[in-house]
Design a protein around this motif. Sequence first.
Motif, PDB file in Angstrom:
ATOM      1  N   PRO A  52      73.226  38.393  58.404  1.00 42.73           N
ATOM      2  CA  PRO A  52      72.099  38.956  57.648  1.00 42.73           C
ATOM      3  C   PRO A  52      72.191  38.679  56.152  1.00 42.73           C
ATOM      4  CG  PRO A  52      72.888  40.539  59.269  1.00 42.73           C
ATOM      5  CD  PRO A  52      73.876  39.414  59.253  1.00 42.73           C
ATOM      6  N   ALA A  53      73.393  38.822  55.571  1.00 38.94           N
ATOM      7  CA  ALA A  53      73.563  38.570  54.136  1.00 38.94           C
ATOM      8  C   ALA A  53      73.337  37.108  53.803  1.00 38.94           C
ATOM      9  CB  ALA A  53      74.962  39.010  53.690  1.00 38.94           C
ATOM     10  N   LEU A  54      73.796  36.210  54.667  1.00 31.93           N
ATOM     11  CA  LEU A  54      73.618  34.775  54.433  1.00 31.93           C
ATOM     12  C   LEU A  54      72.146  34.378  54.533  1.00 31.93           C
ATOM     13  CD1 LEU A  54      76.675  33.321  56.386  1.00 31.93           C
ATOM     14  CD2 LEU A  54      76.381  33.493  53.904  1.00 31.93           C
ATOM     15  N   LEU A  55      71.430  34.971  55.488  1.00 32.38           N
ATOM     16  CA  LEU A  55      70.005  34.680  55.622  1.00 32.38           C
ATOM     17  C   LEU A  55      69.243  35.117  54.375  1.00 32.38           C
ATOM     18  CD1 LEU A  55      69.372  35.715  59.335  1.00 32.38           C
ATOM     19  CD2 LEU A  55      69.308  33.400  58.393  1.00 32.38           C
ATOM     20  N   GLU A  56      69.628  36.268  53.842  1.00 38.21           N
ATOM     21  CA  GLU A  56      68.957  36.768  52.646  1.00 38.21           C
ATOM     22  C   GLU A  56      69.289  35.913  51.420  1.00 38.21           C
ATOM     23  OE1 GLU A  56      68.478  40.926  50.074  1.00 38.21           O
ATOM     24  OE2 GLU A  56      69.690  40.868  51.911  1.00 38.21           O
ATOM     25  N   LYS A  57      70.554  35.499  51.308  1.00 29.71           N
ATOM     26  CA  LYS A  57      70.990  34.739  50.135  1.00 29.71           C
ATOM     27  C   LYS A  57      70.503  33.297  50.156  1.00 29.71           C
ATOM     28  CE  LYS A  57      75.153  33.303  47.629  1.00 29.71           C
ATOM     29  NZ  LYS A  57      76.636  33.376  47.587  1.00 29.71           N
ATOM     30  N   LEU A  63      66.513  41.145  55.763  1.00 25.89           N
ATOM     31  CA  LEU A  63      66.352  41.871  57.020  1.00 25.89           C
ATOM     32  C   LEU A  63      66.380  43.364  56.755  1.00 25.89           C
ATOM     33  CD1 LEU A  63      68.645  39.911  59.520  1.00 25.89           C
ATOM     34  CD2 LEU A  63      66.179  39.725  59.208  1.00 25.89           C
ATOM     35  N   ASP A  64      65.586  44.071  57.518  1.00 25.34           N
ATOM     36  CA  ASP A  64      65.605  45.527  57.455  1.00 25.34           C
ATOM     37  C   ASP A  64      67.020  46.024  57.750  1.00 25.34           C
ATOM     38  OD1 ASP A  64      65.380  48.231  59.094  1.00 25.34           O
ATOM     39  OD2 ASP A  64      63.618  48.102  57.808  1.00 25.34           O
ATOM     40  N   PRO A  65      67.499  47.069  57.039  1.00 23.38           N
ATOM     41  CA  PRO A  65      68.854  47.584  57.286  1.00 23.38           C
ATOM     42  C   PRO A  65      69.123  47.891  58.755  1.00 23.38           C
ATOM     43  CG  PRO A  65      67.965  48.578  55.309  1.00 23.38           C
ATOM     44  CD  PRO A  65      66.850  47.767  55.917  1.00 23.38           C
ATOM     45  N   TRP A  66      68.116  48.390  59.465  1.00 25.40           N
ATOM     46  CA  TRP A  66      68.303  48.719  60.875  1.00 25.40           C
ATOM     47  C   TRP A  66      68.566  47.463  61.691  1.00 25.40           C
ATOM     48  CZ3 TRP A  66      69.616  52.470  63.899  1.00 25.40           C
ATOM     49  CH2 TRP A  66      69.380  52.375  65.262  1.00 25.40           C
ATOM     50  N   LEU A  67      67.866  46.366  61.376  1.00 22.23           N
ATOM     51  CA  LEU A  67      68.060  45.118  62.109  1.00 22.23           C
ATOM     52  C   LEU A  67      69.420  44.514  61.806  1.00 22.23           C
ATOM     53  CD1 LEU A  67      64.533  43.502  61.686  1.00 22.23           C
ATOM     54  CD2 LEU A  67      65.422  44.776  63.636  1.00 22.23           C
ATOM     55  N   GLY A  68      69.882  44.655  60.556  1.00 17.05           N
ATOM     56  CA  GLY A  68      71.217  44.194  60.217  1.00 17.05           C
ATOM     57  C   GLY A  68      72.285  44.927  61.010  1.00 17.05           C
ATOM     58  N   LEU A  69      72.100  46.231  61.155  1.00 15.24           N
ATOM     59  CA  LEU A  69      73.040  47.020  61.959  1.00 15.24           C
ATOM     60  C   LEU A  69      72.970  46.631  63.426  1.00 15.24           C
ATOM     61  CD1 LEU A  69      73.003  50.727  60.714  1.00 15.24           C
ATOM     62  CD2 LEU A  69      74.914  49.131  60.765  1.00 15.24           C
ATOM     63  N   TRP A  70      71.786  46.323  63.888  1.00 17.69           N
ATOM     64  CA  TRP A  70      71.582  45.909  65.282  1.00 17.69           C
ATOM     65  C   TRP A  70      72.431  44.675  65.596  1.00 17.69           C
ATOM     66  CZ3 TRP A  70      66.171  43.839  67.162  1.00 17.69           C
ATOM     67  CH2 TRP A  70      66.184  43.699  68.551  1.00 17.69           C
ATOM     68  N   ILE A  71      72.369  43.668  64.713  1.00 17.90           N
ATOM     69  CA  ILE A  71      73.144  42.447  64.914  1.00 17.90           C
ATOM     70  C   ILE A  71      74.640  42.738  64.880  1.00 17.90           C
ATOM     71  CG2 ILE A  71      73.718  40.209  63.906  1.00 17.90           C
ATOM     72  CD1 ILE A  71      70.805  40.112  62.859  1.00 17.90           C
ATOM     73  N   THR A  72      75.060  43.493  63.867  1.00 19.72           N
ATOM     74  CA  THR A  72      76.482  43.779  63.701  1.00 19.72           C
ATOM     75  C   THR A  72      77.022  44.594  64.866  1.00 19.72           C
ATOM     76  OG1 THR A  72      76.214  43.772  61.297  1.00 19.72           O
ATOM     77  CG2 THR A  72      78.196  44.813  62.166  1.00 19.72           C
ATOM     78  N   GLY A 196      56.767  43.040  61.223  1.00 14.49           N
ATOM     79  CA  GLY A 196      57.046  42.802  59.810  1.00 14.49           C
ATOM     80  C   GLY A 196      58.104  41.738  59.612  1.00 14.49           C
ATOM     81  N   VAL A 197      59.099  41.729  60.484  1.00 17.35           N
ATOM     82  CA  VAL A 197      60.147  40.710  60.401  1.00 17.35           C
ATOM     83  C   VAL A 197      59.563  39.332  60.666  1.00 17.35           C
ATOM     84  CG1 VAL A 197      62.372  39.948  61.305  1.00 17.35           C
ATOM     85  CG2 VAL A 197      61.865  42.391  61.144  1.00 17.35           C
ATOM     86  N   ALA A 198      58.693  39.240  61.661  1.00 14.17           N
ATOM     87  CA  ALA A 198      58.065  37.955  61.989  1.00 14.17           C
ATOM     88  C   ALA A 198      57.241  37.436  60.814  1.00 14.17           C
ATOM     89  CB  ALA A 198      57.187  38.106  63.230  1.00 14.17           C
ATOM     90  N   GLU A 199      56.548  38.328  60.118  1.00 12.23           N
ATOM     91  CA  GLU A 199      55.761  37.910  58.962  1.00 12.23           C
ATOM     92  C   GLU A 199      56.672  37.402  57.845  1.00 12.23           C
ATOM     93  OE1 GLU A 199      53.394  41.239  57.926  1.00 12.23           O
ATOM     94  OE2 GLU A 199      52.134  41.136  59.730  1.00 12.23           O
ATOM     95  N   THR A 200      57.815  38.059  57.662  1.00 17.24           N
ATOM     96  CA  THR A 200      58.772  37.618  56.648  1.00 17.24           C
ATOM     97  C   THR A 200      59.334  36.248  56.997  1.00 17.24           C
ATOM     98  OG1 THR A 200      59.402  39.914  56.190  1.00 17.24           O
ATOM     99  CG2 THR A 200      60.895  38.205  55.431  1.00 17.24           C
TER     100      THR A 200
END
Length: 209
Positions: A52-57, A63-72, A196-200
Amino acid sequence: MTLLPRPSLRTQRRLTRGMQVVLIGIVGYGFLFWQPKAIMNGGIALLITFAPALLEKNYDLPLDPWLGLWITLAVFLHTMGSAGLYARIGWWDHITHAMSASLVAGIGYTTVRAVDLHSDEIHIPHRFAFVFILIVVMSFGVIWELFEFGLDIAADATGITMPLAQHGLDDTVRDMMFNTLGAILVATFGQVHLSGVAETVRESLFGIE
């Protein structure tokens, strides 16, 4: 109305850092006592937690914090299972398969929805999206089980303990059942909570504001 309360960014970071510390400990244990399985599972999971951090950087794709937690959480639960909880807790495998399947379903839906939003020539009805998610997850589940079967053959041929293994036909069928459960949850609720994620993704990948 949200399906689950969304954690703040600070909470998400704390929980993620906590899981990363545990994963580092597993990798360290693997090197200390030369356990290749712990090194491989812990190392791969640790790398995924930084996604998630790499995708953002690198791609400006927050990514929404909840989605980041989902992956982790998905990779963390699997690694903890491989560290011994699969053998000690019978239902742990079911949780990890449902979580992993939901993650695959979420990625599949987000990608298709982003393409749908990008092109006026492509329209994906909501009912078809539901079926598509199920097909993607079931297909991925079959490939995964074949991969585990291949590792079993390699283990028998080489005598090397593999990081993954099958445990009979009943286990495979249960895995597919919980894969389907994870897919159904995302197919049911994902079209609301992942829009919202899909739009982003569409804006970031296709350069559309």
